[in-house]
Design a protein around this motif. Sequence first.
Motif, mmCIF file in Angstrom:
data_model
loop_
_atom_site.group_PDB
_atom_site.id
_atom_site.type_symbol
_atom_site.label_atom_id
_atom_site.label_comp_id
_atom_site.label_asym_id
_atom_site.label_seq_id
_atom_site.Cartn_x
_atom_site.Cartn_y
_atom_site.Cartn_z
ATOM 1 N N ARG A 152 6.762 2.849 -1.836
ATOM 2 C CA ARG A 152 8.101 3.422 -1.641
ATOM 3 C C ARG A 152 8.771 2.849 -0.393
ATOM 4 O O ARG A 152 9.977 3.008 -0.210
ATOM 5 C CB ARG A 152 8.013 4.940 -1.530
ATOM 6 C CG ARG A 152 7.523 5.612 -2.811
ATOM 7 C CD ARG A 152 7.487 7.118 -2.664
ATOM 8 N NE ARG A 152 8.809 7.671 -2.460
ATOM 9 C CZ ARG A 152 9.046 8.962 -2.229
ATOM 10 N NH1 ARG A 152 8.039 9.832 -2.166
ATOM 11 N NH2 ARG A 152 10.276 9.398 -2.056
ATOM 12 N N VAL A 153 7.984 2.186 0.465
ATOM 13 C CA VAL A 153 8.528 1.612 1.697
ATOM 14 C C VAL A 153 8.802 0.127 1.455
ATOM 15 O O VAL A 153 7.909 -0.711 1.537
ATOM 16 C CB VAL A 153 7.547 1.814 2.876
ATOM 17 C CG1 VAL A 153 8.123 1.204 4.150
ATOM 18 C CG2 VAL A 153 7.256 3.295 3.075
ATOM 19 N N THR A 192 0.835 -1.213 0.000
ATOM 20 C CA THR A 192 0.000 0.000 0.000
ATOM 21 C C THR A 192 0.862 1.252 0.000
ATOM 22 O O THR A 192 0.401 2.326 -0.412
ATOM 23 C CB THR A 192 -0.937 0.011 1.217
ATOM 24 O OG1 THR A 192 -0.154 0.049 2.416
ATOM 25 C CG2 THR A 192 -1.828 -1.227 1.225
ATOM 26 N N GLN A 193 2.103 1.119 0.469
ATOM 27 C CA GLN A 193 3.096 2.202 0.403
ATOM 28 C C GLN A 193 4.292 1.679 -0.387
ATOM 29 O O GLN A 193 5.277 1.202 0.183
ATOM 30 C CB GLN A 193 3.512 2.644 1.812
ATOM 31 C CG GLN A 193 2.406 3.248 2.646
ATOM 32 C CD GLN A 193 1.929 4.573 2.079
ATOM 33 O OE1 GLN A 193 2.718 5.405 1.619
ATOM 34 N NE2 GLN A 193 0.617 4.785 2.072
ATOM 35 N N GLN A 203 2.590 -0.172 6.222
ATOM 36 C CA GLN A 203 1.751 -0.482 5.058
ATOM 37 C C GLN A 203 0.277 -0.436 5.486
ATOM 38 O O GLN A 203 -0.360 -1.471 5.676
ATOM 39 C CB GLN A 203 2.107 -1.861 4.485
ATOM 40 C CG GLN A 203 3.537 -2.028 4.028
ATOM 41 C CD GLN A 203 3.836 -1.205 2.779
ATOM 42 O OE1 GLN A 203 2.958 -0.916 1.974
ATOM 43 N NE2 GLN A 203 5.096 -0.824 2.621
#
Length: 440
Positions: free
Chosen positions: A297-298, A294-295, A355
């Motif tokens: 970039r992480v 969901t993120q 996330q």
Amino acid sequence: MNQSKWDVVVVGGGLAGWIAAVYAAKNGKRTLLVEKAAAFGGRAATVIKEGTALNLGAHAVYRDGELPAVLKELGIELEGGVPEAGGHASCNGKLYMLPGSPLSLLSSRLLSWPGKLELAKLMMNVKSMNDSMLPAGSLADWAEESIREPMVRHLFYTLCRTATYAHRPDIQLAGPVLRQLRHVLQGGVLYLHGGWQTMIERLHLTAKGTGLVTAVTGRTVRRVSPAAAAETSRYSVSFADGDAVQAESVILAIPPAECCRIVEGAERTSLDVWRRQAEPVTAACLDLVMRRLTQPRVQFVMGVDSPFLFTNQSRAATLNDNGLLAVSLLKYHGADQPQTEQDKRHMEHIMEQLQPGWREETAAVQHLPHMTVVHDHPHIGRTELPGPAVPEMPGLYVAGDWAGHRELLADASAASAKRAVGALLGQESKGGRNANRSAV
């Protein structure tokens, strides 16, 4: 298993056991490898969920370490991907960018300018250390004396925890930890395509190619005993089903407590010393098959003020052909006693921070509440280095993640297995036995 006499019997079908078996066979030894579980691999096993290969927790090969060098010597090249350097550090509920490498921590807002300069100097010193320069004593003692800035010390401990999968700077020996951190700085890591089981499979094929290794699963060794005087071999290896074989040499690639349980007279040998001095390292693992992050970039996060590691292994390794992701979150136990439900809630909370909405994107879960990372490691309580030979019992040897000397983790498994076979061959050629070195 029709043969009753063997040159070498290897007990344990994990990484160390297979490496020992292949080395023995390549030196002309008729070798029996015995695994009590239904499948080979131990903690190098890989589980398939939703068509995706999940290791047992977050695994990485240190490209500059002993494991890839040993496998290459045996004719096995590892296939995998190198994750991009960088990621995030988590501190006080916030994420801070780590844009390139450990040295890129210089750009972090966690550090003052003096701290950035101290960290840069520290990392350069670690990278340039040779083995003769490695310090004695505990990691905490060395860090408290050598690092002035408190936040630099916290970041240093975070890097060491990530490199060693251990969270005990108070007892970890500084030298082996700095050596492992040097592996990270010099070579980085490799995530294996298809998971860690691929190493076991390739070792199995290599062993088969020698024509000298017989490997069996589902056979529990009940006892390893000195053979009767009338026997021509040194040891008798008996199984739970009543069967038994003879062996000139035995390599125990199993945990120290299990070695003591099956070896007759172990309480009068160094095996019992190694068992009593062992300090296992454990962690809780939450392995997920996710449809997406969901993120996005992480991808990789090290906890600074909380002992955890988050990594998307699919960013570097091919673990399926369906587009799903293999994601791991690991919580280091350190000196704390594992608390299954509390640890699980903590990891789920971390996932929600990193996330948000991760549950809706999760296709499969593998929860390992009390994963043994290693059964022992170099620490201040060691009175002697474990193995390779058991001095009181000629022809008996040990190997495994717990039998490392300066090496850690899977590197210790590989190095100790090679040492065990080297000691076996050296004893045969010299007619003597290898003495163990005292711990440094």
